[in-house]
Design a protein around this motif. Structure first.
Motif, mmCIF file in Angstrom:
data_model
loop_
_atom_site.group_PDB
_atom_site.id
_atom_site.type_symbol
_atom_site.label_atom_id
_atom_site.label_comp_id
_atom_site.label_asym_id
_atom_site.label_seq_id
_atom_site.Cartn_x
_atom_site.Cartn_y
_atom_site.Cartn_z
ATOM 1 N N LEU A 280 0.824 -1.214 0.000
ATOM 2 C CA LEU A 280 0.000 0.000 0.000
ATOM 3 C C LEU A 280 0.856 1.261 0.000
ATOM 4 N N LEU A 281 1.923 1.259 0.789
ATOM 5 C CA LEU A 281 2.805 2.423 0.831
ATOM 6 C C LEU A 281 3.504 2.637 -0.516
ATOM 7 N N GLN A 282 3.881 1.556 -1.190
ATOM 8 C CA GLN A 282 4.502 1.687 -2.509
ATOM 9 C C GLN A 282 3.517 2.266 -3.521
ATOM 10 N N ILE A 283 2.280 1.805 -3.481
ATOM 11 C CA ILE A 283 1.256 2.334 -4.376
ATOM 12 C C ILE A 283 1.017 3.812 -4.075
ATOM 13 N N TYR A 284 0.905 4.135 -2.803
ATOM 14 C CA TYR A 284 0.696 5.520 -2.379
ATOM 15 C C TYR A 284 1.837 6.406 -2.889
ATOM 16 N N ARG B 68 1.662 9.598 -5.507
ATOM 17 C CA ARG B 68 2.168 10.927 -5.134
ATOM 18 C C ARG B 68 3.214 11.409 -6.133
ATOM 19 N N LYS B 69 4.077 10.511 -6.589
ATOM 20 C CA LYS B 69 5.088 10.893 -7.582
ATOM 21 C C LYS B 69 4.419 11.294 -8.888
ATOM 22 N N SER C 81 1.834 18.083 -11.521
ATOM 23 C CA SER C 81 1.829 19.446 -10.990
ATOM 24 C C SER C 81 3.007 20.263 -11.501
ATOM 25 N N ASP C 82 4.097 19.575 -11.848
ATOM 26 C CA ASP C 82 5.303 20.271 -12.305
ATOM 27 C C ASP C 82 5.345 20.462 -13.816
ATOM 28 N N GLY C 83 4.219 20.284 -14.481
ATOM 29 C CA GLY C 83 4.201 20.557 -15.913
ATOM 30 C C GLY C 83 3.931 19.348 -16.773
ATOM 31 N N GLY C 84 3.684 18.206 -16.163
ATOM 32 C CA GLY C 84 3.300 17.039 -16.940
ATOM 33 C C GLY C 84 1.902 17.244 -17.484
ATOM 34 N N THR C 85 1.483 16.391 -18.383
ATOM 35 C CA THR C 85 0.182 16.577 -19.016
ATOM 36 C C THR C 85 -0.959 16.272 -18.074
ATOM 37 N N GLY C 86 -0.755 15.318 -17.164
ATOM 38 C CA GLY C 86 -1.811 14.977 -16.225
ATOM 39 C C GLY C 86 -2.785 13.980 -16.800
ATOM 40 N N ASP C 87 -2.853 13.868 -18.146
ATOM 41 C CA ASP C 87 -3.817 12.959 -18.763
ATOM 42 C C ASP C 87 -3.278 11.547 -18.887
#
Length: 133
Positions: free
Chosen positions: A102-106, A110-111, A117-123
């Motif tokens: 679960l922590l690895q998935i979390y 987050r990454k 948030s840093d400029g990736g497409t998000g899609d």
């Protein structure tokens, strides 16, 4: 301002100690600190070191990071992440292997969000596997 953090820390420690059904003396012994010193921490009169907080957290079986945030050692921004991690680690209904997965998935989510948030497409991460009907 620092005394407020220490006060919040003390109140939180007292609450956690009572929840664990430990006396001040029992917790002090389990954490390897003196009874008067722990009492001063709980009353907000002393600001403990990270090492002492780690010992107390271990004795209470709670996240040391949560105590670091409350003591002002870690940045407040990380509080939600740390509380999520602490909740996962404290869940008695799942085993250690499941907690680590679960922590690895979390962490991966987050990454991915940080990249978005840093400029990736998000899609790409969200809709990559979906198709329109």
């Amino acid at each position: 301002m620092a005394s407020l953090n220490v006060g919040n820390l003390g109140e939180y420690l007292r609450e956690q100690r009572r929840t664990a059904q430990l006396s001040l003396r029992q917790l002090a012994e389990a954490a390897g600190v003196s009874n008067p010193y722990l009492s001063q921490i709980e009353r907000g009169l002393r600001k403990p070191s990270a090492e002492v907080l780690q010992q107390v957290a271990k004795a209470l079986r709670i996240s040391a990071e949560t105590l670091y945030v409350r003591a002002g050692i870690l940045d407040e921004q990380d509080r939600e992440e740390l509380e999520t991690r602490a909740a996962i680690l404290a869940d008695p209904s799942i085993n250690e292997r499941q907690k680590q997965v679960l922590l690895q998935i979390y962490d991966s989510f987050r990454k991915e969000h940080a990249f978005d948030s840093d400029g990736g497409t998000g899609d790409a991460g969200v809709g990559a596997g979906s198709t329109e009907l």
